[in-house]
Motif scaffolding. Sequence first.
Motif, PDB file in Angstrom:
ATOM      1  N   ILE A  60       4.850   8.888 -12.162  1.00 26.24           N
ATOM      2  CA  ILE A  60       3.541   8.724 -11.815  1.00 26.24           C
ATOM      3  C   ILE A  60       3.258   8.964 -10.322  1.00 26.24           C
ATOM      4  O   ILE A  60       2.379   9.875 -10.077  1.00 26.24           O
ATOM      5  N   SER A  61       4.238   8.499  -9.504  1.00 21.20           N
ATOM      6  CA  SER A  61       4.065   8.915  -7.990  1.00 21.20           C
ATOM      7  C   SER A  61       4.041  10.589  -7.535  1.00 21.20           C
ATOM      8  O   SER A  61       3.212  10.907  -7.094  1.00 21.20           O
ATOM      9  N   GLY A  62       5.075  11.157  -8.415  1.00 25.70           N
ATOM     10  CA  GLY A  62       5.047  12.669  -8.461  1.00 25.70           C
ATOM     11  C   GLY A  62       3.838  13.247  -8.704  1.00 25.70           C
ATOM     12  O   GLY A  62       3.309  14.230  -8.122  1.00 25.70           O
TER      13      GLY A  62
ATOM     14  N   LEU B  20       8.691   7.862   2.857  1.00 24.43           N
ATOM     15  CA  LEU B  20       9.973   7.466   2.447  1.00 24.43           C
ATOM     16  C   LEU B  20      10.896   6.720   3.424  1.00 24.43           C
ATOM     17  O   LEU B  20      11.723   5.602   2.897  1.00 24.43           O
ATOM     18  N   ALA B  21      11.215   7.238   4.355  1.00 26.83           N
ATOM     19  CA  ALA B  21      12.167   6.876   5.591  1.00 26.83           C
ATOM     20  C   ALA B  21      11.672   5.497   6.094  1.00 26.83           C
ATOM     21  O   ALA B  21      12.534   4.582   6.675  1.00 26.83           O
ATOM     22  N   SER B  22      10.379   5.220   6.193  1.00 28.23           N
ATOM     23  CA  SER B  22       9.931   4.094   6.752  1.00 28.23           C
ATOM     24  C   SER B  22       9.671   2.867   5.963  1.00 28.23           C
ATOM     25  O   SER B  22       9.731   1.771   6.192  1.00 28.23           O
ATOM     26  N   LEU B  23       9.839   2.930   4.721  1.00 24.39           N
ATOM     27  CA  LEU B  23       9.658   2.050   3.607  1.00 24.39           C
ATOM     28  C   LEU B  23      10.912   0.981   3.610  1.00 24.39           C
ATOM     29  O   LEU B  23      12.178   1.438   3.639  1.00 24.39           O
TER      30      LEU B  23
ATOM     31  N   TYR C  43       1.004  -1.139  -0.088  1.00 28.75           N
ATOM     32  CA  TYR C  43       0.061   0.029  -0.068  1.00 28.75           C
ATOM     33  C   TYR C  43       0.727   1.280   0.020  1.00 28.75           C
ATOM     34  O   TYR C  43       0.801   2.103   1.017  1.00 28.75           O
ATOM     35  N   THR C  44       1.599   1.600  -1.106  1.00 23.78           N
ATOM     36  CA  THR C  44       2.409   2.537  -1.096  1.00 23.78           C
ATOM     37  C   THR C  44       2.486   3.100  -2.747  1.00 23.78           C
ATOM     38  O   THR C  44       2.260   2.236  -3.501  1.00 23.78           O
ATOM     39  N   ILE C  45       2.621   4.479  -3.013  1.00 24.63           N
ATOM     40  CA  ILE C  45       2.701   4.787  -4.295  1.00 24.63           C
ATOM     41  C   ILE C  45       4.010   4.765  -4.822  1.00 24.63           C
ATOM     42  O   ILE C  45       4.061   5.080  -6.162  1.00 24.63           O
ATOM     43  N   PHE C  46       4.931   4.399  -4.280  1.00 24.43           N
ATOM     44  CA  PHE C  46       6.136   4.610  -4.455  1.00 24.43           C
ATOM     45  C   PHE C  46       6.788   3.133  -5.125  1.00 24.43           C
ATOM     46  O   PHE C  46       6.821   2.259  -4.337  1.00 24.43           O
TER      47      PHE C  46
END
Length: 568
Positions: A449-451, A481-484, A268-271
Amino acid sequence: MRFMKKLNELKSKLKSKTQKKDSHYWLKDDYNLEKRHELINKENVKKSLDENIENIRKILGKSDDLIINSLELGDKDIKAAAINIDGLQDSRGVERIFADITGEIHKTNLPASSNEEIFETIHKKISSNEEVTPETEYEKIFDKLLIGETVILIDGIDKALIFDTKSWDVRQVEEPETERTIRGSRDGFVESVKVNTALIRRRIRSPNFWIESMDIGRVTKTKVSFAYLKGLANEDLINEVRTRLQKIDTDRILESGEIEEFIMDTPYTIFPLVHKTERTDIVTSNILEGKVAIFTQGTPIVLSVPNAFDEMLQAPDDYNEIFPIGSFIRLGRQLGFLISMLLPGFYVAIFNFHTELVPTSLLLRVTAARQGVPFPKVIEVLLMEFAFELLREAGLRLPGMIGPAISIVGALILGEAAIQAGIVSPAVVIIVALTAIASFMTPSFSLSISGRILRFVIILAGATMGLFGVQFIFILVAIHLASLRSFGYPFFAPLAPLIISDWGDFLVRIPWWAKKVKPKLTTGRSPNRFKGKKQFMPSGLETRDEPYSLNEDKRNEEGNNGKQGDES
């Protein structure tokens, strides 16, 4: 005694007829897909050639591409059959195998009852020239048959011989359309795993380059291979990749994107937590940095794990040009990504809440240009952004020759018409156009696309809370981002965690001769790039500390000439 003997013969005949009838009806037409797979996987090759052919026809149905060639071997014409699928096999290879079989049987001059000897002759004598595999299970036979290999069945033998005759058309190796570069290799991946791994093998000529393969998908049975450099890649990473691929339980795998979703750490992330590319040089570089590449049959997109955020803002041109030019290009690309994500939100926030930050002359011009516009600034920006997204998507779906032309002409006409109609102001058109141009600078399509998604969120935050809302969303994205993690490795490294040694290839690129160590997280087993401890430097930097002089060069030249004269 004679009566009992006849009774036993009658019982055996009835039993054989019953078995033959049952074998014909063991796979009913009304069975569902899972039941059919279960029954097929339980069946083995029979001794009767007719029964085997009947079962194969029952399994494959009335398939027009099923080819069954009857053979008669030996002096007494022992029955045999060659089975393959039209369009998947190499016709010349099949003909060569037929010639080898008949030739070897003719040379040996076997007697009529030597079915076993015929089987052994084909298996042992022809296997020296061809790749031959004996199989007894229908499951393995159909796995081979449906990729283009030829199955040989002999009457009276409950084994099948499988010859490697697979061959199908493969697209030629060419430069990827979506990842072009000014300076670099021009070969990209194709839809064949065999060709793709060979392209990497040509670049990494090391026996430590290992490739493992498996079939994924109960129905498609797609070949998936993953490659790594043994001794460099972390063993825990290799085992994790192998485990995640083996755990995929689905009926289909048609593209590497399906595998990507199955193996992601955080779905569940867009990155994008898995790096995707069609370029051979990028995958080669990733493998040489201790990463694992995943190849999927039927697609030119190759996956690399683990992935990092900064790698998706890098391109081959950064490394193929000298380091000042490469660093300048990379900084411009990173700035372009920030502009594509933040600029519309900044515009809405500043002109709605923080007009004191804008020069008075510019504020008056923008306000004058907005006279007659019926919508607030946030609606203007959203309308133009949605319109440009429609044009972008239309340009991708149209034929390649006219798609870019229609996108450019459509954007010009749409922007001019919107200004003339008083729907939007010229400043909004400029902001949206600049944002679109900046978004094209991102090398990774997935990150682009994420941007674009974040751009709409930041616009709404700027419209409701001003610059505070833009900063709030930006901080939330940084925390996310730091948690991914990508296969357990921090996605936002070398920023979080902070790895100073990897900053030489982060914002800018230091010279190749100054890169003494490889990335810390993925190449801990072999961190040094150079063999010795002494740092390599260009010859002009390592020879002397003081500059040369022309007089000294002349004296050296005269001295060398004098030495040559003395020797003569």
